[in-house]
Design a protein around this motif. Structure first.
Motif, PDB file in Angstrom:
ATOM      1  N   ALA A  26       0.834   4.126   6.682  1.00 18.13           N
ATOM      2  CA  ALA A  26      -0.161   3.885   5.646  1.00 18.13           C
ATOM      3  C   ALA A  26      -0.180   2.427   5.198  1.00 18.13           C
ATOM      4  O   ALA A  26      -1.245   1.880   4.886  1.00 18.13           O
ATOM      5  CB  ALA A  26       0.088   4.803   4.453  1.00 18.13           C
ATOM      6  N   ASN A  27       0.992   1.786   5.171  1.00 22.29           N
ATOM      7  CA  ASN A  27       0.993   0.380   4.735  1.00 22.29           C
ATOM      8  C   ASN A  27       0.267  -0.512   5.735  1.00 22.29           C
ATOM      9  O   ASN A  27      -0.357  -1.509   5.362  1.00 22.29           O
ATOM     10  CB  ASN A  27       2.417  -0.116   4.473  1.00 22.29           C
ATOM     11  CG  ASN A  27       3.327   0.020   5.665  1.00 22.29           C
ATOM     12  OD1 ASN A  27       2.915   0.392   6.751  1.00 22.29           O
ATOM     13  ND2 ASN A  27       4.614  -0.273   5.457  1.00 22.29           N
ATOM     14  N   ALA A  28       0.309  -0.136   7.019  1.00 17.49           N
ATOM     15  CA  ALA A  28      -0.435  -0.904   8.025  1.00 17.49           C
ATOM     16  C   ALA A  28      -1.940  -0.679   7.880  1.00 17.49           C
ATOM     17  O   ALA A  28      -2.736  -1.601   8.105  1.00 17.49           O
ATOM     18  CB  ALA A  28       0.022  -0.510   9.429  1.00 17.49           C
ATOM     19  N   VAL A  29      -2.321   0.525   7.494  1.00 15.45           N
ATOM     20  CA  VAL A  29      -3.742   0.819   7.270  1.00 15.45           C
ATOM     21  C   VAL A  29      -4.261   0.002   6.087  1.00 15.45           C
ATOM     22  O   VAL A  29      -5.322  -0.624   6.150  1.00 15.45           O
ATOM     23  CB  VAL A  29      -3.961   2.323   7.036  1.00 15.45           C
ATOM     24  CG1 VAL A  29      -5.409   2.607   6.656  1.00 15.45           C
ATOM     25  CG2 VAL A  29      -3.565   3.121   8.281  1.00 15.45           C
ATOM     26  N   ALA A  30      -3.491  -0.001   4.996  1.00 18.07           N
ATOM     27  CA  ALA A  30      -3.888  -0.793   3.829  1.00 18.07           C
ATOM     28  C   ALA A  30      -3.959  -2.277   4.174  1.00 18.07           C
ATOM     29  O   ALA A  30      -4.899  -2.982   3.766  1.00 18.07           O
ATOM     30  CB  ALA A  30      -2.911  -0.557   2.684  1.00 18.07           C
TER      31      ALA A  30
ATOM     32  N   ALA B 213     -10.436   1.345   0.276  1.00 16.06           N
ATOM     33  CA  ALA B 213      -9.581   0.433   1.043  1.00 16.06           C
ATOM     34  C   ALA B 213      -9.022   1.117   2.282  1.00 16.06           C
ATOM     35  O   ALA B 213      -9.015   0.535   3.376  1.00 16.06           O
ATOM     36  CB  ALA B 213      -8.447  -0.083   0.164  1.00 16.06           C
ATOM     37  N   MET B 214      -8.547   2.343   2.134  1.00 11.98           N
ATOM     38  CA  MET B 214      -7.963   3.043   3.277  1.00 11.98           C
ATOM     39  C   MET B 214      -9.024   3.374   4.320  1.00 11.98           C
ATOM     40  O   MET B 214      -8.739   3.395   5.525  1.00 11.98           O
ATOM     41  CB  MET B 214      -7.238   4.295   2.809  1.00 11.98           C
ATOM     42  CG  MET B 214      -6.046   4.021   1.886  1.00 11.98           C
ATOM     43  SD  MET B 214      -4.814   2.865   2.569  1.00 11.98           S
ATOM     44  CE  MET B 214      -3.834   3.985   3.593  1.00 11.98           C
ATOM     45  N   GLY B 215     -10.254   3.629   3.882  1.00  8.66           N
ATOM     46  CA  GLY B 215     -11.328   3.842   4.837  1.00  8.66           C
ATOM     47  C   GLY B 215     -11.619   2.591   5.638  1.00  8.66           C
ATOM     48  O   GLY B 215     -11.782   2.626   6.865  1.00  8.66           O
ATOM     49  N   GLU B 216     -11.663   1.468   4.956  1.00  6.97           N
ATOM     50  CA  GLU B 216     -11.892   0.196   5.634  1.00  6.97           C
ATOM     51  C   GLU B 216     -10.746  -0.110   6.597  1.00  6.97           C
ATOM     52  O   GLU B 216     -10.951  -0.553   7.732  1.00  6.97           O
ATOM     53  CB  GLU B 216     -12.026  -0.916   4.601  1.00  6.97           C
ATOM     54  CG  GLU B 216     -12.318  -2.283   5.184  1.00  6.97           C
ATOM     55  CD  GLU B 216     -12.423  -3.365   4.128  1.00  6.97           C
ATOM     56  OE1 GLU B 216     -12.229  -4.547   4.471  1.00  6.97           O
ATOM     57  OE2 GLU B 216     -12.680  -3.023   2.950  1.00  6.97           O
TER      58      GLU B 216
ATOM     59  N   ALA C 256     -11.680   9.163   7.249  1.00  4.84           N
ATOM     60  CA  ALA C 256     -11.717   9.376   8.699  1.00  4.84           C
ATOM     61  C   ALA C 256     -13.112   9.152   9.270  1.00  4.84           C
ATOM     62  O   ALA C 256     -13.266   8.586  10.356  1.00  4.84           O
ATOM     63  CB  ALA C 256     -11.222  10.778   9.033  1.00  4.84           C
ATOM     64  N   THR C 257     -14.143   9.585   8.548  1.00  6.82           N
ATOM     65  CA  THR C 257     -15.493   9.385   9.088  1.00  6.82           C
ATOM     66  C   THR C 257     -15.915   7.920   9.024  1.00  6.82           C
ATOM     67  O   THR C 257     -16.729   7.478   9.830  1.00  6.82           O
ATOM     68  CB  THR C 257     -16.525  10.269   8.371  1.00  6.82           C
ATOM     69  OG1 THR C 257     -16.482  10.022   6.958  1.00  6.82           O
ATOM     70  CG2 THR C 257     -16.277  11.746   8.650  1.00  6.82           C
ATOM     71  N   GLN C 258     -15.360   7.163   8.098  1.00  5.00           N
ATOM     72  CA  GLN C 258     -15.636   5.721   8.117  1.00  5.00           C
ATOM     73  C   GLN C 258     -15.061   5.113   9.388  1.00  5.00           C
ATOM     74  O   GLN C 258     -15.684   4.250  10.015  1.00  5.00           O
ATOM     75  CB  GLN C 258     -15.045   5.034   6.892  1.00  5.00           C
ATOM     76  CG  GLN C 258     -15.403   3.552   6.819  1.00  5.00           C
ATOM     77  CD  GLN C 258     -15.056   2.915   5.490  1.00  5.00           C
ATOM     78  OE1 GLN C 258     -14.765   3.599   4.515  1.00  5.00           O
ATOM     79  NE2 GLN C 258     -15.085   1.600   5.432  1.00  5.00           N
TER      80      GLN C 258
END
Length: 408
Positions: A49-53, A75-78, A108-110
């Motif tokens: 999750a930290n890499a996604v952020a 932010a997590m979508g982006e 997820a859909t983003q």
């Protein structure tokens, strides 16, 4: 082959782990992307999750401390979109599966919408039985209703998640039997009331070696065509049906947004644009037409669709907008005016026949374009075969001049 699964491992680890196991049992690699913000993951993901952020330029700790769920989801979508784009470019992502409620459905859909058309995308969601347009937009995203909430495994959730996982296995492990060639591709826009024109023009173009893709001008259709132009899939545009601008201007339900007509103009591909179905704005069932429009000319197209005739004032503004869009084009552009009627309903004797409104539209277009836009005027209506052939021929002329026509 590899499937990427996007989910929130702080709340849905059991369900995501189950989907992973089903896929891996079929010999397909799985890469799990954790989009959770609230707590620690239930198992170790491949992308944390930290890499996604971080991919969104944010800190996971800062998102947690801020306590703003909406901002965190955004932010997590982006970040998930950026991560999944990179995984696809690296050859790690052949298909994308998501599971979750409203939060992870948004995330997820983003990510799915950031992937090219044709990459398998399947979202198992509690939101899939409602309005899915915010999640799908104009992309090839599949939505599967979870029936029960995605909260624990039971006989129902195991079945639904297994079906989704196996569907993804089938999509990534089989090459579709679809003919792919290098013929130049023409995007064409159509409505029911412009169908005869499009059918004749499409046949004329295909006889000369073009591939055609027809888009239903329902908002998402126009958006999809604009996306494919930007992605380089479409080489030329026969924009017969620009009706989505009427919905954007007046407040109908089939708007493609304010950037409709921008893609071909900005990329410089050849385009021939007409005024198909600018005589109408779309609403739902008759009883759902807004009160402010009750005294307007309305036509019940079917129980789910009610059409409203555009006024001279609205048509004048539509002409101004479209002229401005076409004048900004960087490539060969023609504007074709069917003076005998812009749809089946606008011809003499039909319900939307309104010479004053048509004149306002045509006058504004003539006045608004500059010398860089070639003006074509015809006494026929939009569905006349002579009109259809003339606009197809003009686009073919542009395609040849641009070196984009089929080899003959």
């Amino acid at each position: 082959m590899a499937v990427v699964v996007v989910g929130t491992l702080d709340t849905k680890a059991e369900e995501i782990g189950f989907a992973r196991d089903v896929i891996e049992a079929q010999g397909i690699d799985v890469h799990v992307v954790d989009a959770g913000v609230v707590g620690d993951p239930g198992f170790e993901p491949d992308t944390a999750a930290n890499a996604v952020a971080s991919a969104a330029g944010e800190s996971l700790d800062d998102l947690r401390e801020a306590g703003d769920r909406g901002a965190a989801m955004e932010a997590m979508g982006e970040g998930a979109a950026a991560v999944c784009r990179d995984l696809h470019e690296e050859g790690v992502l052949d298909g994308l599966l998501g599971l979750g409620g409203s939060g992870n459905t948004s995330i997820a859909t983003q990510a799915m919408r950031a992937l090219p058309y044709g990459v398998p995308k399947l979202m198992v969601s509690t939101m899939a039985s409602g309005d899915v347009r915010p999640y799908v937009e104009a992309r090839d995203v599949m939505m599967l209703y979870s029936v029960a909430d995605i909260e624990g495994l039971n006989q129902l959730s195991r079945t639904v998640i297994s079906n989704a996982a196996l569907a993804m296995v089938g999509m990534v492990s089989n090459e579709p039997d679809v003919e792919v060639d290098d013929r130049p591709t023409i995007g064409i826009t159509m409505f029911g009331v412009t169908t005869p024109c499009v059918k004749h023009a499409r046949a004329w173009l295909e006889e000369r070696g073009y591939e055609t893709i027809v888009f239903h001008a329902t908002g998402t259709g126009g958006t999809a065509m604009e996306n494919l132009v930007r992605e380089g899939v479409i080489d030329g545009v026969l924009d017969v049906t620009t009706t989505e601008w009427a919905d954007e201007l007046v407040g109908g339900v089939l708007s493609a947004g304010p950037t409709r007509l921008d893609a071909a103009a900005e990329t410089g591909i050849p385009q021939v644009v007409s005024t198909g179905a600018l005589d109408m704005v779309n609403f739902g069932p008759r009883e759902e037409v807004p009160d402010e429009f009750q005294d307007r000319t309305l036509h019940v197209h079917n129980p789910q669709v009610t059409l409203m005739r555009t006024t001279p004032e609205e048509c004048a503004e539509l002409g101004r907008i479209i002229a401005e869009k076409l004048t900004a084009a960087t490539g060969p552009t023609a504007l074709a005016l069917p003076l005998g009627g812009v749809s089946m309903l606008a011809v003499e004797g039909e319900e939307f026949h309104d010479p004053a409104a048509d004149a306002a539209l045509f006058d504004a277009l003539r006045e608004g374009i500059d010398d860089g836009v070639e003006l074509m005027e015809f006494e026929t209506d939009v569905n006349d075969e002579a009109f259809a052939e003339a606009i197809a021929r003009k686009l073919h002329e542009y395609m040849r001049a641009a070196g984009r026509a089929p080899e003959s």
